[in-house]
Design a protein around this motif. Structure first.
Motif, PDB file in Angstrom:
ATOM      1  N   LEU A 129      50.322  15.492  24.385  1.00 53.19           N
ATOM      2  CA  LEU A 129      50.320  14.914  23.041  1.00 53.19           C
ATOM      3  C   LEU A 129      51.677  14.313  22.705  1.00 53.19           C
ATOM      4  O   LEU A 129      51.761  13.194  22.172  1.00 53.19           O
ATOM      5  N   LYS A 130      52.738  15.042  23.014  1.00 53.70           N
ATOM      6  CA  LYS A 130      54.080  14.565  22.707  1.00 53.70           C
ATOM      7  C   LYS A 130      54.350  13.223  23.392  1.00 53.70           C
ATOM      8  O   LYS A 130      54.748  12.251  22.742  1.00 53.70           O
ATOM      9  N   TYR A 131      54.133  13.164  24.689  1.00 57.05           N
ATOM     10  CA  TYR A 131      54.458  11.944  25.422  1.00 57.05           C
ATOM     11  C   TYR A 131      53.392  10.866  25.245  1.00 57.05           C
ATOM     12  O   TYR A 131      53.690   9.689  25.391  1.00 57.05           O
ATOM     13  N   GLY A 132      52.194  11.254  24.894  1.00 62.74           N
ATOM     14  CA  GLY A 132      51.164  10.275  24.552  1.00 62.74           C
ATOM     15  C   GLY A 132      51.534   9.541  23.273  1.00 62.74           C
ATOM     16  O   GLY A 132      51.439   8.313  23.195  1.00 62.74           O
ATOM     17  N   LEU A 191      39.972   2.681  23.595  1.00 65.06           N
ATOM     18  CA  LEU A 191      39.935   4.084  23.998  1.00 65.06           C
ATOM     19  C   LEU A 191      39.334   4.241  25.388  1.00 65.06           C
ATOM     20  O   LEU A 191      39.936   4.860  26.276  1.00 65.06           O
ATOM     21  N   ILE A 192      38.183   3.662  25.601  1.00 62.70           N
ATOM     22  CA  ILE A 192      37.501   3.787  26.900  1.00 62.70           C
ATOM     23  C   ILE A 192      38.318   3.116  28.000  1.00 62.70           C
ATOM     24  O   ILE A 192      38.502   3.684  29.088  1.00 62.70           O
ATOM     25  N   GLY A 193      38.839   1.930  27.716  1.00 59.26           N
ATOM     26  CA  GLY A 193      39.629   1.223  28.720  1.00 59.26           C
ATOM     27  C   GLY A 193      40.857   2.002  29.148  1.00 59.26           C
ATOM     28  O   GLY A 193      41.127   2.157  30.343  1.00 59.26           O
ATOM     29  N   TYR A 194      41.605   2.514  28.177  1.00 63.22           N
ATOM     30  CA  TYR A 194      42.813   3.272  28.510  1.00 63.22           C
ATOM     31  C   TYR A 194      42.489   4.586  29.215  1.00 63.22           C
ATOM     32  O   TYR A 194      43.208   4.995  30.124  1.00 63.22           O
ATOM     33  N   VAL A 195      41.429   5.261  28.809  1.00 63.54           N
ATOM     34  CA  VAL A 195      41.082   6.527  29.460  1.00 63.54           C
ATOM     35  C   VAL A 195      40.690   6.285  30.916  1.00 63.54           C
ATOM     36  O   VAL A 195      41.113   7.022  31.816  1.00 63.54           O
ATOM     37  N   ILE A 196      39.917   5.243  31.181  1.00 61.29           N
ATOM     38  CA  ILE A 196      39.512   4.954  32.567  1.00 61.29           C
ATOM     39  C   ILE A 196      40.728   4.588  33.410  1.00 61.29           C
ATOM     40  O   ILE A 196      40.939   5.147  34.493  1.00 61.29           O
ATOM     41  N   ILE A 197      41.538   3.653  32.916  1.00 65.41           N
ATOM     42  CA  ILE A 197      42.719   3.246  33.676  1.00 65.41           C
ATOM     43  C   ILE A 197      43.698   4.409  33.813  1.00 65.41           C
ATOM     44  O   ILE A 197      44.252   4.647  34.887  1.00 65.41           O
ATOM     45  N   ILE A 251      45.449   9.361  24.028  1.00 64.24           N
ATOM     46  CA  ILE A 251      46.288   9.091  22.858  1.00 64.24           C
ATOM     47  C   ILE A 251      46.660   7.611  22.817  1.00 64.24           C
ATOM     48  O   ILE A 251      46.610   6.966  21.769  1.00 64.24           O
ATOM     49  N   PHE A 252      47.037   7.062  23.983  1.00 63.29           N
ATOM     50  CA  PHE A 252      47.351   5.634  24.084  1.00 63.29           C
ATOM     51  C   PHE A 252      46.188   4.791  23.574  1.00 63.29           C
ATOM     52  O   PHE A 252      46.382   3.876  22.772  1.00 63.29           O
ATOM     53  N   GLY A 253      45.001   5.068  24.070  1.00 62.76           N
ATOM     54  CA  GLY A 253      43.833   4.283  23.698  1.00 62.76           C
ATOM     55  C   GLY A 253      43.493   4.396  22.231  1.00 62.76           C
ATOM     56  O   GLY A 253      43.182   3.401  21.579  1.00 62.76           O
ATOM     57  N   LEU A 254      43.549   5.601  21.703  1.00 61.51           N
ATOM     58  CA  LEU A 254      43.217   5.818  20.305  1.00 61.51           C
ATOM     59  C   LEU A 254      44.205   5.101  19.381  1.00 61.51           C
ATOM     60  O   LEU A 254      43.811   4.345  18.494  1.00 61.51           O
ATOM     61  N   LEU A 255      45.489   5.319  19.608  1.00 63.94           N
ATOM     62  CA  LEU A 255      46.494   4.682  18.754  1.00 63.94           C
ATOM     63  C   LEU A 255      46.541   3.173  18.974  1.00 63.94           C
ATOM     64  O   LEU A 255      46.710   2.405  18.016  1.00 63.94           O
ATOM     65  N   GLY A 256      46.377   2.734  20.217  1.00 62.58           N
ATOM     66  CA  GLY A 256      46.352   1.296  20.498  1.00 62.58           C
ATOM     67  C   GLY A 256      45.172   0.616  19.830  1.00 62.58           C
ATOM     68  O   GLY A 256      45.304  -0.475  19.264  1.00 62.58           O
ATOM     69  N   GLY A 257      44.018   1.243  19.885  1.00 65.24           N
ATOM     70  CA  GLY A 257      42.830   0.697  19.232  1.00 65.24           C
ATOM     71  C   GLY A 257      42.984   0.643  17.726  1.00 65.24           C
ATOM     72  O   GLY A 257      42.604  -0.344  17.084  1.00 65.24           O
ATOM     73  N   LEU A 258      43.550   1.705  17.145  1.00 70.15           N
ATOM     74  CA  LEU A 258      43.790   1.715  15.700  1.00 70.15           C
ATOM     75  C   LEU A 258      44.778   0.613  15.310  1.00 70.15           C
ATOM     76  O   LEU A 258      44.592  -0.072  14.302  1.00 70.15           O
ATOM     77  N   THR A 269      45.440  12.163  31.693  1.00 70.06           N
ATOM     78  CA  THR A 269      44.237  11.718  30.980  1.00 70.06           C
ATOM     79  C   THR A 269      44.412  11.866  29.467  1.00 70.06           C
ATOM     80  O   THR A 269      44.022  10.978  28.705  1.00 70.06           O
ATOM     81  N   LEU A 270      45.030  12.958  29.031  1.00 63.67           N
ATOM     82  CA  LEU A 270      45.276  13.140  27.594  1.00 63.67           C
ATOM     83  C   LEU A 270      46.290  12.117  27.073  1.00 63.67           C
ATOM     84  O   LEU A 270      46.131  11.604  25.962  1.00 63.67           O
ATOM     85  N   VAL A 271      47.323  11.840  27.854  1.00 67.97           N
ATOM     86  CA  VAL A 271      48.289  10.806  27.459  1.00 67.97           C
ATOM     87  C   VAL A 271      47.548   9.481  27.274  1.00 67.97           C
ATOM     88  O   VAL A 271      47.745   8.768  26.290  1.00 67.97           O
ATOM     89  N   SER A 272      46.657   9.158  28.200  1.00 66.97           N
ATOM     90  CA  SER A 272      45.887   7.906  28.133  1.00 66.97           C
ATOM     91  C   SER A 272      44.953   7.882  26.933  1.00 66.97           C
ATOM     92  O   SER A 272      44.761   6.832  26.314  1.00 66.97           O
TER      93      SER A 272
END
Length: 172
Positions: A13-16, A146-152, A83-90, A78-81
Motif C-alpha cells: 500500500l505504501k509504495y503503491g 484497474l484491469i490493465g494495471y493489474v494484468i501488466i 493501487i496504481f490502477g485504481l488511483l490512475g483510473g480515478l 500485484t497489490l502495488v499494481s
C-alpha cells in the motif's frame, strides 16, 4: 524462534500510493504539455510501476531480514499494481470529466485520423469509433485502468519476484 514478519499489504500500500502519485504527476504533466497521446512518453509511465514494484519488494526484504518468498513478492507487486490502477483510473476520470472535458474527443479525433491513414473504410471507422465510445464512461475508465494495471503488474511481478526472491531457510 520466529520473528514478526512485516505485512505484505502495508508495504504494498505504501509504495503503491507513492508510485501512483508519481505516475499521476507524470501523466498530468504530459497531458498539460499536450503530449498525453505520445505512445513513447506514455510507455515510460510503466517504468514508474516497475520501479515501485521493485522498491516495495526491496523494502519488504529489508524489513524481513533479507527474506521474501516468491508468493510474497507476487502479492506485493500485484497489490502495488492494483493501487496504481485504481488511483490512475480515478485521476483519468477526474481529468477527463472536470479539468479537460474535451480530452477524450481529441483522442477519438486522433484515432479516426489514424484509421483513415491506414485505409479503413468509413463503415469500419464508424464501428471502431462506436466501440471506443462505449469505453469512455466513468466506470469503464476506472475499470479499464484497474484491469490493465493489474494484468501488466501481475506479469511484471512474476518476473521481478523470481529475480528478487530469497526464501527463508526452514531451520533457523
Amino acid at each position: 524462534m520466529t520473528e514478526n514478519q512485516p505485512s505484505v499489504t502495508s508495504v504494498a500500500l505504501k509504495y503503491g500510493f507513492v508510485g501512483a502519485l508519481v505516475s499521476i504527476v507524470y501523466t498530468a504533466v504530459l497531458m498539460i504539455a499536450g503530449a498525453g497521446t505520445n505512445k513513447w512518453l506514455g510507455g515510460l509511465g510503466y517504468l514508474i510501476l516497475i520501479v515501485a514494484i521493485f522498491v516495495a519488494m526491496q523494502q519488504y526484504k529489508k524489513q524481513n531480514a533479507g527474506f521474501m518468498s516468491y508468493g510474497q513478492g507476487l502479492g506485493i507487486g500485484t497489490l502495488v499494481s492494483l493501487i496504481f490502477g485504481l488511483l490512475g483510473g480515478l485521476f483519468m476520470f477526474v481529468y477527463t470529466t472536470f479539468i479537460d472535458p474535451n480530452y477524450m474527443a481529441g483522442i477519438m479525433d486522433q484515432q479516426r485520423m489514424e484509421l483513415e491513414e491506414r485505409g479503413f473504410s468509413d463503415e469500419q471507422i464508424d464501428q471502431a469509433m462506436a466501440m471506443g465510445e462505449s469505453f469512455q464512461g466513468p466506470v469503464m475508465t476506472i475499470l479499464s485502468a484497474l484491469i490493465g494495471y493489474v494484468i501488466i503488474g501481475f506479469i511484471l511481478s512474476l518476473i521481478i519476484s523470481a529475480i528478487m526472491k530469497n526464501k527463508r531457510p526452514e531451520f533457523i
